[in-house]
Motif scaffolding. Structure first.
Motif, PDB file in Angstrom:
ATOM      1  N   ASP A  25       2.079  -1.627 -19.075  1.00 37.17           N
ATOM      2  CA  ASP A  25       0.826  -0.934 -19.355  1.00 37.17           C
ATOM      3  C   ASP A  25       0.575   0.128 -18.269  1.00 37.17           C
ATOM      4  OD1 ASP A  25      -1.777  -0.165 -19.659  1.00 37.17           O
ATOM      5  OD2 ASP A  25      -2.560  -2.178 -19.996  1.00 37.17           O
ATOM      6  N   GLY A  26       0.427   1.375 -18.678  1.00 33.10           N
ATOM      7  CA  GLY A  26       0.278   2.474 -17.735  1.00 33.10           C
ATOM      8  C   GLY A  26      -0.848   2.272 -16.726  1.00 33.10           C
ATOM      9  N   ASP A  27      -1.946   1.657 -17.166  1.00 31.99           N
ATOM     10  CA  ASP A  27      -3.070   1.401 -16.238  1.00 31.99           C
ATOM     11  C   ASP A  27      -2.654   0.445 -15.136  1.00 31.99           C
ATOM     12  OD1 ASP A  27      -4.732   3.062 -17.607  1.00 31.99           O
ATOM     13  OD2 ASP A  27      -5.677   1.471 -18.797  1.00 31.99           O
ATOM     14  N   GLN A  28      -1.946  -0.613 -15.518  1.00 28.46           N
ATOM     15  CA  GLN A  28      -1.520  -1.605 -14.526  1.00 28.46           C
ATOM     16  C   GLN A  28      -0.456  -1.032 -13.586  1.00 28.46           C
ATOM     17  OE1 GLN A  28      -1.082  -4.862 -17.619  1.00 28.46           O
ATOM     18  NE2 GLN A  28      -1.554  -6.091 -15.827  1.00 28.46           N
ATOM     19  N   VAL A  29       0.462  -0.247 -14.167  1.00 34.65           N
ATOM     20  CA  VAL A  29       1.507   0.384 -13.353  1.00 34.65           C
ATOM     21  C   VAL A  29       0.871   1.284 -12.298  1.00 34.65           C
ATOM     22  CG1 VAL A  29       3.367   2.101 -13.392  1.00 34.65           C
ATOM     23  CG2 VAL A  29       3.346   0.273 -15.079  1.00 34.65           C
ATOM     24  N   SER A  30      -0.109   2.081 -12.709  1.00 32.75           N
ATOM     25  CA  SER A  30      -0.745   3.000 -11.755  1.00 32.75           C
ATOM     26  C   SER A  30      -1.537   2.230 -10.711  1.00 32.75           C
ATOM     27  CB  SER A  30      -1.622   4.023 -12.475  1.00 32.75           C
ATOM     28  OG  SER A  30      -2.705   3.398 -13.085  1.00 32.75           O
TER      29      SER A  30
ATOM     30  N   ARG B 184       0.229   0.331  -3.378  1.00 28.05           N
ATOM     31  CA  ARG B 184       1.378   0.548  -2.480  1.00 28.05           C
ATOM     32  C   ARG B 184       1.172   1.786  -1.612  1.00 28.05           C
ATOM     33  NH1 ARG B 184       6.790  -0.270  -6.143  1.00 28.05           N
ATOM     34  NH2 ARG B 184       6.456  -2.454  -6.689  1.00 28.05           N
ATOM     35  N   VAL B 185       0.691   2.841  -2.245  1.00 23.23           N
ATOM     36  CA  VAL B 185       0.486   4.110  -1.521  1.00 23.23           C
ATOM     37  C   VAL B 185      -0.536   3.913  -0.412  1.00 23.23           C
ATOM     38  CG1 VAL B 185      -0.420   6.456  -1.739  1.00 23.23           C
ATOM     39  CG2 VAL B 185       1.159   5.579  -3.452  1.00 23.23           C
ATOM     40  N   VAL B 186      -1.605   3.193  -0.714  1.00 25.04           N
ATOM     41  CA  VAL B 186      -2.643   2.932   0.295  1.00 25.04           C
ATOM     42  C   VAL B 186      -2.065   2.090   1.433  1.00 25.04           C
ATOM     43  CG1 VAL B 186      -4.833   1.749   0.705  1.00 25.04           C
ATOM     44  CG2 VAL B 186      -4.548   3.150  -1.341  1.00 25.04           C
ATOM     45  N   ALA B 187      -1.274   1.079   1.068  1.00 29.45           N
ATOM     46  CA  ALA B 187      -0.677   0.201   2.079  1.00 29.45           C
ATOM     47  C   ALA B 187       0.299   0.961   2.980  1.00 29.45           C
ATOM     48  CB  ALA B 187       0.022  -0.966   1.411  1.00 29.45           C
ATOM     49  N   ARG B 188       1.043   1.894   2.409  1.00 25.90           N
ATOM     50  CA  ARG B 188       2.002   2.679   3.202  1.00 25.90           C
ATOM     51  C   ARG B 188       1.293   3.613   4.166  1.00 25.90           C
ATOM     52  NH1 ARG B 188       5.255   4.612  -1.880  1.00 25.90           N
ATOM     53  NH2 ARG B 188       6.431   2.740  -2.314  1.00 25.90           N
TER      54      ARG B 188
END
Lengths: 67, 197
Positions: B164-169, B175-179
């Motif tokens: 599901d595109g919503d869940q993928v995003s 991940r981006v925030v964590a990085r």
């Protein structure tokens, strides 16, 4: 018009007619259509709400969760 | 449910090609046809990145637009599928696709390439679900089993996301925030120059 010419024309017309007769869906064993941009084949089975729920649940594994 | 989507995290992909192998094995894809492959840029140099590429199941798919016999259709979940019974092997979809997704069993001229084959998002085809005909033409129908595409489910680094595109995003955003830097997405610096790697 001589007899040979008539026979050739008749044979050509017969071949054309039989060729066109082979352009039906049943004879080609596939859906045929001349209209553009519309899918005319058989439709796919829809996923049930239960199947979609299971798929959503499995997304949690990708997020780092457990089954 | 939003549209089904793939997303490959270039920061995580280690070019192991397990997704390629899993796909070929699961669907018994014939020799010469690769529904999925891993592309590496800057190979062996600083900044090397790999991404796993297959059919991206476009919302406005160019393959659908150019097909002269309209073999393509989209499911309710936005998965782009095709009907092999209608395909004439012209190869127009191959030329139109920006990802090189459509594959043909023979490398020859117009009409003699054979029926086009591509990633089905493990959703089979128009044949009856779980039928022999569906498996032989399109491979396994994992979505109907309540499962996600195998390439994503078995990815060891979870680089390849599918569903599901919503869940993928949402997963990717976390991940981006964590990085704490850029997006890590392939092509980010080109799309958003000056906004971090």
């Amino acid at each position: 018009m001589n007899k040979t010419k008539k026979i050739v024309i008749a044979a050509f017309a017969l071949a054309l007619a039989s060729g066109l007769a082979g352009c039906r869906d049943e004879e080609q064993n596939r859906p045929l259509s001349t209209s553009k941009s519309t899918y005319h084949g058989p439709s796919d089975d829809k996923l049930s709400e239960q199947q979609l729920r299971e798929i959503r649940h499995r997304m949690n594994i990708q997020a780092g969760g457990q089954i | 449910m939003a549209r089904m989507k793939f997303l490959c995290d270039a920061e995580r992909c280690i070019e192991c090609n397990a997704c390629v192998t899993a796909c070929k094995n699961e669907h018994e894809v014939p020799w010469g046809v690769n529904r999925r492959r891993v592309v590496t840029i800057n190979d062996g140099k600083p900044g090397e990145r790999s991404i796993s590429v297959a059919c991206m199941h476009c919302s406005d798919a160019p393959c659908m637009a150019v097909c002269p016999v309209d073999v393509f259709y989209q499911t309710d979940q936005g998965v782009v599928l095709h009907n092999k019974d209608l395909c004439i092997g012209c190869g127009y979809c191959f030329y139109a696709c920006p990802f090189g997704a459509p594959q043909f069993p023979q490398a020859s001229n117009f009409g003699s390439r054979g029926k086009m084959d591509k990633c089905t998002f493990c959703a089979g085809g128009p044949e009856k679900d779980f039928s022999d005909a569906e498996f032989k033409k399109y491979g396994r129908n994992r979505l109907a089993e309540g499962k996600l595409p195998l390439c994503a489910e078995m990815c060891s680094t979870k680089a390849l996301l599918a569903g599901d595109g919503d869940q993928v995003s949402n997963i990717y955003r976390e991940r981006v925030v964590a990085r704490g830097f850029g997006s890590g997405a392939w092509g980010w610096s080109r799309a958003y120059p000056g906004q971090g790697a």
